[in-house]
Motif scaffolding. Structure first.
Motif, mmCIF file in Angstrom:
data_model
loop_
_atom_site.group_PDB
_atom_site.id
_atom_site.type_symbol
_atom_site.label_atom_id
_atom_site.label_comp_id
_atom_site.label_asym_id
_atom_site.label_seq_id
_atom_site.Cartn_x
_atom_site.Cartn_y
_atom_site.Cartn_z
ATOM 1 N N PRO A 337 -30.574 16.696 -9.801
ATOM 2 C CA PRO A 337 -31.563 17.664 -10.306
ATOM 3 C C PRO A 337 -32.653 17.019 -11.157
ATOM 4 O O PRO A 337 -33.724 17.612 -11.346
ATOM 5 C CB PRO A 337 -30.712 18.612 -11.154
ATOM 6 N N ASP A 338 -32.410 15.809 -11.663
ATOM 7 C CA ASP A 338 -33.381 15.172 -12.547
ATOM 8 C C ASP A 338 -34.424 14.347 -11.790
ATOM 9 O O ASP A 338 -35.620 14.448 -12.062
ATOM 10 C CB ASP A 338 -32.666 14.270 -13.561
ATOM 11 N N CYS A 339 -33.976 13.513 -10.853
ATOM 12 C CA CYS A 339 -34.925 12.621 -10.177
ATOM 13 C C CYS A 339 -35.052 12.905 -8.685
ATOM 14 O O CYS A 339 -35.930 12.350 -8.026
ATOM 15 C CB CYS A 339 -34.518 11.161 -10.387
ATOM 16 N N VAL A 501 -28.862 20.000 -1.017
ATOM 17 C CA VAL A 501 -28.051 20.754 -1.976
ATOM 18 C C VAL A 501 -28.213 20.068 -3.339
ATOM 19 O O VAL A 501 -27.742 18.943 -3.533
ATOM 20 C CB VAL A 501 -26.562 20.798 -1.580
ATOM 21 N N VAL A 502 -28.898 20.720 -4.261
ATOM 22 C CA VAL A 502 -29.097 20.150 -5.595
ATOM 23 C C VAL A 502 -27.866 20.448 -6.442
ATOM 24 O O VAL A 502 -27.512 21.611 -6.656
ATOM 25 C CB VAL A 502 -30.357 20.724 -6.265
ATOM 26 N N VAL A 503 -27.196 19.392 -6.903
ATOM 27 C CA VAL A 503 -26.016 19.546 -7.758
ATOM 28 C C VAL A 503 -26.507 19.600 -9.199
ATOM 29 O O VAL A 503 -26.643 18.581 -9.878
ATOM 30 C CB VAL A 503 -25.026 18.381 -7.547
ATOM 31 N N ASN A 504 -26.792 20.792 -9.689
ATOM 32 C CA ASN A 504 -27.401 20.951 -11.004
ATOM 33 C C ASN A 504 -26.319 20.918 -12.083
ATOM 34 O O ASN A 504 -25.750 21.942 -12.480
ATOM 35 C CB ASN A 504 -28.169 22.275 -11.064
ATOM 36 N N PHE A 505 -26.044 19.708 -12.569
ATOM 37 C CA PHE A 505 -24.977 19.551 -13.567
ATOM 38 C C PHE A 505 -25.395 20.083 -14.932
ATOM 39 O O PHE A 505 -24.569 20.211 -15.832
ATOM 40 C CB PHE A 505 -24.533 18.081 -13.664
ATOM 41 N N LYS A 507 -26.623 23.145 -15.342
ATOM 42 C CA LYS A 507 -26.234 24.551 -15.297
ATOM 43 C C LYS A 507 -24.846 24.760 -14.696
ATOM 44 O O LYS A 507 -24.297 25.867 -14.771
ATOM 45 C CB LYS A 507 -27.243 25.351 -14.477
ATOM 46 N N GLY A 508 -24.322 23.725 -14.056
ATOM 47 C CA GLY A 508 -23.008 23.865 -13.430
ATOM 48 C C GLY A 508 -23.051 24.644 -12.124
ATOM 49 O O GLY A 508 -22.075 25.295 -11.766
ATOM 50 N N ASP A 509 -24.177 24.592 -11.409
ATOM 51 C CA ASP A 509 -24.223 25.308 -10.124
ATOM 52 C C ASP A 509 -24.842 24.442 -9.029
ATOM 53 O O ASP A 509 -25.452 23.403 -9.292
ATOM 54 C CB ASP A 509 -24.944 26.641 -10.251
ATOM 55 N N LEU A 510 -24.646 24.892 -7.802
ATOM 56 C CA LEU A 510 -25.218 24.237 -6.628
ATOM 57 C C LEU A 510 -26.409 25.057 -6.157
ATOM 58 O O LEU A 510 -26.308 26.273 -5.992
ATOM 59 C CB LEU A 510 -24.183 24.137 -5.500
ATOM 60 N N GLU A 511 -27.544 24.387 -5.940
ATOM 61 C CA GLU A 511 -28.728 25.042 -5.396
ATOM 62 C C GLU A 511 -28.843 24.634 -3.931
ATOM 63 O O GLU A 511 -29.272 23.530 -3.608
ATOM 64 C CB GLU A 511 -29.974 24.625 -6.175
ATOM 65 N N LEU A 512 -28.423 25.526 -3.055
ATOM 66 C CA LEU A 512 -28.436 25.236 -1.625
ATOM 67 C C LEU A 512 -29.776 25.672 -1.033
ATOM 68 O O LEU A 512 -30.082 26.865 -1.000
ATOM 69 C CB LEU A 512 -27.278 25.952 -0.919
ATOM 70 N N ILE A 513 -30.567 24.707 -0.609
ATOM 71 C CA ILE A 513 -31.918 24.979 -0.112
ATOM 72 C C ILE A 513 -31.874 25.066 1.414
ATOM 73 O O ILE A 513 -31.646 24.071 2.102
ATOM 74 C CB ILE A 513 -32.900 23.888 -0.560
ATOM 75 N N TRP A 514 -32.067 26.296 1.926
ATOM 76 C CA TRP A 514 -32.041 26.515 3.366
ATOM 77 C C TRP A 514 -33.262 25.860 4.012
ATOM 78 O O TRP A 514 -34.221 25.502 3.339
ATOM 79 C CB TRP A 514 -32.041 28.016 3.675
ATOM 80 N N LYS A 515 -33.194 25.697 5.312
ATOM 81 C CA LYS A 515 -34.281 25.036 6.049
ATOM 82 C C LYS A 515 -35.628 25.739 5.867
ATOM 83 O O LYS A 515 -36.676 25.113 5.944
ATOM 84 C CB LYS A 515 -33.946 24.988 7.552
ATOM 85 N N ASN A 516 -35.608 27.044 5.618
ATOM 86 C CA ASN A 516 -36.870 27.771 5.467
ATOM 87 C C ASN A 516 -37.355 27.806 4.021
ATOM 88 O O ASN A 516 -38.347 28.441 3.705
ATOM 89 C CB ASN A 516 -36.725 29.200 5.990
ATOM 90 N N ILE A 523 -21.730 28.705 -8.237
ATOM 91 C CA ILE A 523 -21.260 28.087 -9.487
ATOM 92 C C ILE A 523 -20.050 27.213 -9.186
ATOM 93 O O ILE A 523 -19.124 27.627 -8.485
ATOM 94 C CB ILE A 523 -20.880 29.171 -10.513
ATOM 95 N N TYR A 524 -20.062 25.968 -9.686
ATOM 96 C CA TYR A 524 -18.907 25.087 -9.488
ATOM 97 C C TYR A 524 -18.225 24.729 -10.812
ATOM 98 O O TYR A 524 -17.078 24.271 -10.825
ATOM 99 C CB TYR A 524 -19.317 23.799 -8.752
ATOM 100 N N ALA A 525 -18.913 24.912 -11.984
ATOM 101 C CA ALA A 525 -18.307 24.587 -13.280
ATOM 102 C C ALA A 525 -19.169 25.180 -14.384
ATOM 103 O O ALA A 525 -20.354 25.469 -14.189
ATOM 104 C CB ALA A 525 -18.199 23.073 -13.457
ATOM 105 N N TRP A 526 -18.569 25.381 -15.540
ATOM 106 C CA TRP A 526 -19.358 25.744 -16.703
ATOM 107 C C TRP A 526 -20.089 24.504 -17.201
ATOM 108 O O TRP A 526 -19.592 23.390 -17.085
ATOM 109 C CB TRP A 526 -18.462 26.278 -17.825
ATOM 110 N N PRO A 527 -21.265 24.666 -17.782
ATOM 111 C CA PRO A 527 -22.053 23.503 -18.193
ATOM 112 C C PRO A 527 -21.304 22.538 -19.090
ATOM 113 O O PRO A 527 -21.471 21.334 -18.977
ATOM 114 C CB PRO A 527 -23.241 24.127 -18.916
ATOM 115 N N ASP A 528 -20.439 23.074 -20.013
ATOM 116 C CA ASP A 528 -19.748 22.168 -20.942
ATOM 117 C C ASP A 528 -18.632 21.375 -20.264
ATOM 118 O O ASP A 528 -18.022 20.512 -20.884
ATOM 119 C CB ASP A 528 -19.184 22.936 -22.133
#
Length: 536
Positions: A337-339, A501-505, A507-516, A523-528
């Motif tokens: 998510p950063d670079c 798929v951006v693994v946004n550590f 926020k603890g969630d996955l941002e799945l970007i569809w082809k369109n 959500i895969y984890a709490w931020p802490d």
């Protein structure tokens, strides 16, 4: 000798050309449309006619410059566009063949069988260049002086050229009708003797028989492709096992794997083609597919899924181990998510004491300026499993970006067609120009490439919506929810459906970007709970 024959012209020269000195030279042009005629009398007949005419009329026949189009058709001016006749015209234009020379042909139909405007244009081009055209069959002589003195000769030439085109057109129509009749009967009898490598034709019975061991190889190729294996990997595996190739090949090539996976003959469908000419270029045009023409050796569902997988999968090739891919996010699917760099699977410690695999930014691992963060692979894969149903529900109905790309490509094709038409018109008005001809070839190449791109985009557009999209979602849901987790198939389908798929550590969630471009979140984890380990 007929009126307007060459003796009248030679009497003017009295053995010399108008520039003074030497006798004019004659150049023989030979053409026939099929290579088989080389074995017959056509070549010998045309050669003897030229030699006899030159000897009888006291003209020097230049044997050093031979202009032969052997096995070349004049129906669509291929000989005058790129054949030996084109070389003759270029030599005249460049001055290598001087004005006042003779071109000897058996008949006008050896020069052209094109439509009358094109054929008459070629005839006029030769005459206007100061070349005297002699037809050996009827010993007619055409030159600027003769036609200006007797315009009836021009009418005669037009009638002969019209008849030549009509004869070729009739032959083409009959041949086309014959093949159309064969295609209509294709469901009851083979159209040709050609068959795919896994079939053989029983000529007497008129039926195809499956070669069992080869059919099994084809089915295995499809099974490997459906499990995510690339074409190179499939070829290597078959070569490593010593599986015999079909035909005369020494070993399996990626190109043959590609053709096999793309061939509808595996499901029994035959796609006949017709040969058409567009702007002087041969193009194979697919006709209505004939289902049930061949014995099917692969089920239609597998064939369709492979086509969807091949047309829609983009990005890096996923390397597989002996047990398939080891992550749902293989192939650069997971992103930092950063670079924005890919997040790769890493294991801490040696093989025996390695902990659970993590996803880590490749930029951070390379010390390229990104902060080091690690995310347990188990957590993000579990989020995918738990969110499978949600993803199916949130799936977009189509790919808007593909729609825009199709529109843009169609507009580009239209502009290129206009440019090509303008260049062709300029060439027809100004005559042969190397610069314009080169530019036209360049535009035509761009046009061919754009048309191929449009075909691919339209295929992807069809796959991105409707039944194929629903089938891919169904397959992804099955791959994520079966036990054990089918990571190989899941990764293949995810790369078809998502651009990343951006693994946004943070926020603890996955941002799945569809082809369109649409985004879904899991959500895969709490931020802490995000790990912040020490540097490696």
């Amino acid at each position: 000798m007929k009126e307007g024959c060459v003796s009248d012209h030679l009497s003017v020269f009295e053995g010399e050309d108008v520039s003074g000195g030497k006798k004019p030279k004659a150049y023989s042009y030979l053409r026939f449309s099929t290579p088989e005629q080389m074995k017959g009398d056509s070549y010998r007949r045309q050669t003897k006619l030229a030699e006899a005419w030159a000897s009888r009329n006291g003209v020097e026949l230049d044997d050093g410059l031979a202009f032969h189009d052997l096995g070349v058709s004049a129906y669509r001016s291929r000989n005058s566009r790129s054949g030996a006749l084109r070389h003759f015209l270029d030599a005249v234009e460049q001055g290598a063949i001087p004005s006042g020379s003779y071109l000897l042909v058996e008949s006008l139909d050896r020069l052209s069988r094109d439509q009358i405007l094109g054929a008459q244009g070629l005839f006029s081009l030769i005459i206007e260049a100061g070349i005297t055209l002699v037809t050996l069959g009827d010993e007619r002589v055409y030159s600027r002086d003769s036609i200006n003195a007797n315009p009836t000769e021009l009418i005669v030439s037009i009638l002969i050229l019209m008849r030549a085109h009509e004869e070729s057109q009739t032959k083409a129509r009959r041949l086309k009708a014959a093949w159309a009749g064969k295609r209509e009967k294709a469901t009851t009898r083979p159209l040709t003797q050609r068959a795919p490598g896994w079939l053989r034709l029983d000529k007497e019975a008129g039926v195809f028989h499956v070669i069992p061991e080869r059919a099994e190889v084809v089915r295995r190729i499809f099974e490997m492709a459906l499990k995510g294996a690339g074409q190179h990997a499939i070829a290597r595996q078959l070569n490593a096992e010593g599986v015999p190739c079909f035909g005369r090949g020494a070993f399996w090539h990626r190109s043959y794997i590609h053709k096999t996976l793309d061939n509808p003959a595996v499901v029994g469908t035959f796609v006949p083609h017709t040969l058409e000419f567009v702007d002087g270029k041969r193009q194979r045009k697919p006709q209505e597919p004939v289902e049930g023409y061949y014995p099917a050796i692969v089920d239609e569902d597998s064939f369709r899924r492979v086509q969807a997988q091949r047309l829609d999968t983009r990005g890096p090739v996923v390397r597989q181990g002996a047990k398939g891919v080891t992550s749902l996010f293989a192939g650069g699917l997971a992103r930092c998510p950063d670079c924005g760099a890919s997040m790769t699977r890493v294991m801490k410690g040696d093989v025996k004491r390695a902990g659970k695999p993590k996803l880590v930014c490749s930029g951070a691992r390379a010390k390229a300026g990104c902060s080091y963060r690690s995310v347990p692979l188990e957590d993000v894969e579990l989020a995918m499993v738990r969110g499978a149903g949600l993803l199916v529900a949130e799936a977009p109905s189509g790919d808007d970006s593909l729609d825009e790309m199709v529109i843009e490509t169609e507009a580009a094709i239209s502009a290129l067609e206009d440019t090509a038409e303008t260049l062709a018109e300029a060439i027809s008005k100004t005559g042969t120009s190397p610069t314009l001809a080169a530019k036209l070839r360049e535009v035509e190449n761009e046009l061919d490439e754009a048309r191929r791109g449009l075909t691919d985009l339209q295929a992807r557009q069809a796959i991105a919506s409707g039944p194929l999209l629903r089938q891919k979602l169904k397959d992804l849901h099955r791959a994520l929810t079966t036990e054990p987790l089918d990571r190989t198939m899941g990764n293949v389908l995810m790369r078809q459906l998502f651009s990343s798929v951006v693994v946004n550590f943070h926020k603890g969630d996955l941002e799945l970007i569809w082809k369109n471009g649409q985004i879904s979140h899991l959500i895969y984890a709490w931020p802490d709970e995000v790990r912040h380990p020490d540097d490696e």
